[in-house]
Design an enzyme around this catalytic site. Sequence first.
Site, PDB file in Angstrom:
ATOM      1  N   ASP A 124      -4.748  10.070   9.309  1.00 24.89           N
ATOM      2  CA  ASP A 124      -3.460   9.554   9.753  1.00 24.89           C
ATOM      3  C   ASP A 124      -3.023  10.075  11.116  1.00 24.89           C
ATOM      4  O   ASP A 124      -3.210  11.239  11.445  1.00 24.89           O
ATOM      5  CB  ASP A 124      -2.382   9.880   8.720  1.00 24.89           C
ATOM      6  CG  ASP A 124      -2.529   8.996   7.480  1.00 24.89           C
ATOM      7  OD1 ASP A 124      -2.645   7.774   7.666  1.00 24.89           O
ATOM      8  OD2 ASP A 124      -2.559   9.539   6.366  1.00 24.89           O
ATOM      9  N   GLU A 148       0.876  -1.164   0.000  1.00 19.89           N
ATOM     10  CA  GLU A 148       0.000   0.000   0.000  1.00 19.89           C
ATOM     11  C   GLU A 148       0.913   1.214   0.000  1.00 19.89           C
ATOM     12  O   GLU A 148       1.580   1.519   0.981  1.00 19.89           O
ATOM     13  CB  GLU A 148      -0.909   0.006   1.246  1.00 19.89           C
ATOM     14  CG  GLU A 148      -1.808   1.223   1.319  1.00 19.89           C
ATOM     15  CD  GLU A 148      -2.612   1.311   2.632  1.00 19.89           C
ATOM     16  OE1 GLU A 148      -2.607   0.345   3.415  1.00 19.89           O
ATOM     17  OE2 GLU A 148      -3.220   2.371   2.852  1.00 19.89           O
TER      18      GLU A 148
END
Lengths: 405, 261
Positions: B62, B51
């Site tokens: 995030d 990924e």
Amino acid sequence: MSLREQVGPYFGSFGGRFVPESLIAALDELDEAYQAARVDPSFAAELAELHRSYTGRPSIVTEARRFAEHAGGSRILLKREDLNHTGSHKINNVLGQALLAKRLGKTRIIAETGAGQHGVASATAAALFGLECVVYMGEVDTERQALNVARMNLLGATVVPVTVGSRTLKDAINEALRDWVANVDTTHYLLGTVAGPHPFPTMVRDFHAVIGTEAREQVLELTGRLPDAVVACVGGGSNAMGIFHAFLDDAEVRLVGSEAAGDGVDTLHHAATISRGRPGVLHGARSLMLQDEDGQTMESHSISAGLDYPGVGPEHAWLAEIGRAEYHGVTDAEAMDALRLLSRTEGIIPAIETAHALHGALLLGRELGPDGTVLVSLSGRGDKDMETAARYFGLLDAAAAGEDS
Amino acid sequence: MTASTVEATIASRVDAGSGALIGYLPVGFPDLDTSVEAAVALVENGVDIIELGLPYSDPVMDGLAIQAATQAALERGFRLRDGFTALERIRSRVDAPVLVMTYWNPVVQYGVERFASALRDAGGAGLITPDLIPDEAGEWLAVSEEFGLDRVFLAAPSSSAARLQRAVEVSRGFVYAVSTMGITGARADVDAAARGVVSRLRDAGSTSACVGLGISTAEQVRDVLEYADGAIVGSRLVTALAEGGVSAVASAAAELAAGTA
């Protein structure tokens, strides 16, 4: 459908919900609670009573006669949101959302803030309703608005300095979204402007629509007709949507937004999102934004922390696109001149954000001439900006020199 | 349309009695060359699917480890075109499929079709889109179909049954089951909620459901693969890269891969 009846999630091609899946259930829950509240007379009554006995509504309209002499002799009418409790329009939205948060059974609210006005308003509502309150604020802003950090702390809120990214308002919003993703069960995100994912742009606008609803009646009563133009400053755009909304279907009334042009819209230092931005996705909605070729958000610049934001609410982007509202850049220097002019001609020191709208009013007044009437959203008072203003006008040096002699 | 290599890779690992290990690293951290080496090292040490994250200015999904890395990449001057260059270089050295993880605005600005074309030409398998929900994905659904690209949507513990159903229907490659209500970052316990999401995804017909967020040890990988088809690890690898370079990423990957044995 009339312009006033638009309720999202889209305004033309703008708006929507561009957020992680983890937030969708919370947004659905909020939307549902809000839809129920908006048709519930007891909610409206509770909010109206708070506005009467706590905010100090209705806010008055002041005719600025001496200021108007500099505006081509037009009538200049100031809608005095600066007289609200906490010193700006922000309290309108905060009380509405805090009531909703209570209805949703949330015990904690989080908020983002740039200059600190929305943070202070949120901390105020949290104190009033007995909610825990965490305010995210870019580290840069906590330094330049230390007094507002102290106010929030005194009100019982926790201020978390955001140390990532550009360490300003946009990063404070990112951090608030991250907190919300993790704590959505107990927490309501009390977003402070007409941006973000649906239902925020519609809901925040509706909570501020009281500004325009009151002002429209007040102007009619005072002058016997509608104003020729309504002007407000636009960062995210909450006070502007609030005062514009009642006039959206009055085609003869010009709606004018004053954006922060910083050093000028043709320089790299501005926050004129509508004048110079491109469509894109930021903070949960498709709207106009300042960004580079790759879609990375660019840093905005303005002397006014409250307008220093590289995005704008989707309804403004749409009103600009269809030509119902017009948006012009006002530079730091033009805003500061207007701030000093209103102070000296009317004895009213406006917030620097608001001063952008006052410059817009001067231009509109000169264009309309003595027969014109301009309604200005006086969105906030300038107390919080004294240090910036004193520095800008060299007043601190003068005071220091005075003490020495 | 050709079958998804991501789906096939996951299926073959499931058939072998375990599941797939999916490793996240951002492009351009600590620099472009090292990020390519680190991605190759993942595969050489047992990671099945890469990924590859594109650095973005406002990464709301995030946690701090990934934010710090992607911000450093942007400060070094990362451009989207570097993402395609890195992807091509990685694919020239490994057979493992590579999914690109990106927030939606960079794709919009590049042009959805132009982005898809560049992604396919560079050997990419598809996109993981953390801030694009199926409701807003009309254009991406059409374009990914046209270019034969995978599209991975997220499923959360709070998602309704109808939304999980939709995520399963429109996802290709796998459905990304969010293990906890939160953002990326290593956690001591991977929430029991993950098991619930995967079970509900199964009810909705999913045969390819991978779990991400918070996974940082071989033991957690093993636990997750008991009920899911893949385990996604990010922050642990990024932290290893930040602290010890490519060799540290290689050992972290090898250690995590022990959980798939």
